[in-house]
Write an enzyme that holds these catalytic residues in place. Sequence first.
Site, PDB file in Angstrom:
ATOM      1  CD  GLU A  47      79.209  56.958  24.747  1.00  0.00           C
ATOM      2  OE1 GLU A  47      80.308  56.806  25.293  1.00  0.00           O
ATOM      3  OE2 GLU A  47      78.401  57.853  25.057  1.00  0.00           O
ATOM      4  CB  SER A  48      75.047  54.735  18.177  1.00  0.00           C
ATOM      5  OG  SER A  48      75.460  55.870  17.443  1.00  0.00           O
TER       6      SER A  48
END
EC number: 5.1.-.-
Length: 301
Positions: A47-48
């Site tokens: 995830e970012s």
Amino acid sequence: MKTRNYLLYDVFTTERLAGNPLAVVLDCEGLDTAAMQAIAREFNLSESVFVMPPDNPKHKNRIRIFTPDYEMPFAGHPTVGAAIALAELAEEGAGIFVLEENIGPVRCAVSRHDGSIFAEFDLAKLPEPLKLEADPEAIGAALGLTPHEIGFENHLVSFWSAGVPYVTIPVANLEAAGRIRLDNQAWSELAPRKSEWAFASPYVYCRESVNHESAFHVRMIVPGTPSYEDPATGSAAAAFAGAIMHFDAPTDGISQLWIEQGLEMGRPSRIRLELTVQGGKLASARIGGNAVKVAEGKLFV
């Protein structure tokens, strides 16, 4: 060309190159959804996080969370990592603030202990049971386990969501947990979907642990082509709170449980799950952990 600062953190750990890595992209005004998705694909982490001004001026920031393939309504390690990153940027030793996520406002608390920084957040949505039609033995077989290795005590395979759904799968011991291998084809034929493009992930857990402080040892595999293992999954721990309430029935009051994850893949992680029980029901729950900055830089986009 506009530049945007970014930070890389390892979350649910106090050690660099352990825990779950996270990209935190700052100054995201002007980025549309397609651009955020493309940047998340460029980082290629689980995830970012993209940080923007809040919609409500009383809140700290709005954040959007993307995997390389799609946007998440909520996720645990991005929430903890973003809270710690924003607190460190503001040079705050401790504080309580709200982050706006797609699931809704998420209250976070940041504190420092013995040179490390810790963040926890209140679950915006308490875990709910979902209907699971798949046979538990078939679920076990899709993980390479035999029927007698599925379940312990009164714990059975179940399906829960606190914003993101997971199939929670109790296994007999560490040895069984260490042998799981996801058969993507078998899983795709029996697993419930979490969206039109993705299946719910298996969250395997046992009572036996490596660290004596841990209440549970867990593994989470993301199905796909190829599948991959996640070193620390806060949204799964949030869903898992439902299984703990259902099968362990904690007494009224506050319970703190440490969950270990990521050991099999060489990225040990520790997640704290805190439950507040009133009248035998879950009144609130919190996910917490440490994070440490690994890198920082600029995006030229």
